[in-house]
Design an enzyme around this catalytic site. Structure first.
Site: not given
Ligand code: MG
Length: 454
Positions: A97, A239, A241, A243
């Protein structure tokens, strides 16, 4: 009990120090044995992505199960794929992340596309500790590549918002993907929504993450100035990844996660009156004030997006999220989704006007956040000590201790991922918020001072 490997967001560590091929291979075998069947895998853009992904995949196949490789896509794109494709038993995302580039991580997704529960993770840890019997030579699994998960994900988001209205508005955005997993899907989403995207750090071959990794205000100076110099309608940052998602207004202002959550909750409730919104105890009271004004109610949980998502399912809530830019839209899927947040924000701008005008309507709260180094074995003692210093406050122990005063609150909680203690202090009066944060920070530091014996 088996050693705990999974933290708040999967197994994470510095590559080839904590997280190496051996651990990844063993975990892959345990994940294969726990999930069975065909397991979807994806990764972000980190330099160690291939190494960790192939080690985990080899473990899954050695345990006799198949891997479907989705390539480099955001975590929520993997989650949607797992939920919607029949015959997929679960998913594994290789990402750390927002952590710095030397880190990577292994995060598990349940068959319904939600983040794996603590019970599922414990099951994997136990299998790992016991060791998994390799499959006989003629029963090992195989690996196939699937190339369309990114397009399917973008199509699904386009169909979940008023794409016609967005297309008709002729918007321009500046997009910062931190050279992470959204490098392809985020620009593609803008194209499908008829939004002109000026990209920054949207290069998979660029040096991850392109700027210090957490998408906080001080790390997004380039995006802020790009929005200012291009006259764009909005800045969008993900960010690593993707999400999560944070926003910059057309005048270059960073919108905090608290403000964004409040605005988004208000927008969703304008269409679904009377619904409930779920958020952890650490989020601003701004959310209550906005949600109650819009005719909804707020449910507070412990910190962590899986906890928020599960509570939303139980309550049939209309929206949920965290103060870090993680937003959950239940009709889309029960997990944080940065691209969905971006698309809904564009829709709200088209229907309700520019984001800086929306932000200006919000009541002002002051929040102080402090982090104090604290050894793991001292965390519960510190909390016990703090219980005595709250004065007139009522105490809520949903997660850590929340001291609720007439004019604000203080949350004291041990970090779930680091040897640290966190203090959040909020009030409409900035001096009150600061003075209380100082008091609690000093109390933790004094208690941990080796000169003071306990
Ligand atoms: Mg993340």
């Amino acid at each position: 009990m088996a050693e705990r490997l999974f933290g708040t967001n999967g197994v994470r560590g510095v590559v080839n120090e904590h997280l190496d091929c051996k651990l990844s291979l063993g975990l892959g075998m345990a994940i294969g044995a726990a999930m069975g069947g065909r397991i979807a895998m994806a990764c972000d853009t980190r330099v160690s992505a291939d190494m960790i992904k192939h080690a985990v995949s080899a473990g899954i196949m050695a345990a006799g199960h198949d891997v479907v490789d989705l390539g480099t896509i955001p975590t929520p794109a993997l989650q949607l794929f797992v939920r919607d494709h029949p015959g997929i038993s679960g998913g594994v995302m290789i990402t750390a992340s927002h952590n710095p580039p030397q880190f990577n991580g292994i995060k598990c997704v349940s068959g319904d596309g939600t983040e794996a529960s603590r019970a599922e993770e414990t099951g994997i840890e136990e299998l790992y500790a016991r060791g998994v019997q390799p499959a006989p030579w003629d029963e090992v699994g195989g690996m196939t590549a699937y190339a369309g998960a990114d397009e399917e994900y973008v199509d699904r988001i386009v169909s979940a918002v008023d794409a016609e209205a967005i297309r008709g508005a002729g918007l321009t955005v500046c997009l910062d993907c931190a050279n992470g997993a959204a490098f392809r899907t985020a620009p593609l989403l803008m194209k499908r929504l008829g939004v002109r995207a000026i990209t920054l750090n949207c290069d998979a071959q660029g040096e991850f993450p392109g700027h210090p990794s957490e998408p906080s205000e001080d790390h997004l100076e380039d995006l802020k100035s790009l929005v200012g110099s291009t006259g764009a309608d909005l800045g969008i940052a993900h960010d690593g990844d993707a999400d999560r998602c944070v926003f910059i207004t057309s005048s270059g202002g960073y919108v905090s996660g608290d403000k964004c959550l409040a605005l988004m909750a208000g927008y969703i409730l304008s269409r679904k009156r009377g619904g409930s919104v779920v958020t952890p105890v650490s989020t601003s009271s701004l959310v209550e004030e906005t949600v109650e004004a819009a005719g909804g109610s707020v449910i507070r949980t412990a910190v962590g997006s899986p906890t928020v998502a599960r509570r939303m399912m139980e309550e049939g809530s209309v929206f949920g999220g965290e103060e870090n830019g993680g937003m959950i839209f239940p009709e889309h899927q029960y997990c944080r989704d940065g691209a969905m947040a971006a698309a809904v924000m564009l829709e709200s701008i088209v229907l309700n006007g520019p984001l800086d005008r929306q932000v200006a309507t919000l009541p002002v709260y002051h929040t102080e956040k402090r982090k104090i180094a604290c050894p793991d074995n001292m965390k519960s003692k510190v909390l016990e000590y703090l219980e005595g210093i709250g004065g007139s406050a009522t105490i809520d122990d949903t997660d850590g201790l929340k001291f609720i005063y007439d004019d604000g609150w203080v949350l004291a909680r041990a970090s779930g991922t680091e040897p640290a203690f966190r203090i959040y202090s909020e009030s409409k009066d900035g001096d009150v918020a600061r003075t209380r944060a100082d008091k609690f920070e000093a109390a933790v530091s004094d208690y941990l001072d080796p000169g003071n014996m306990h």
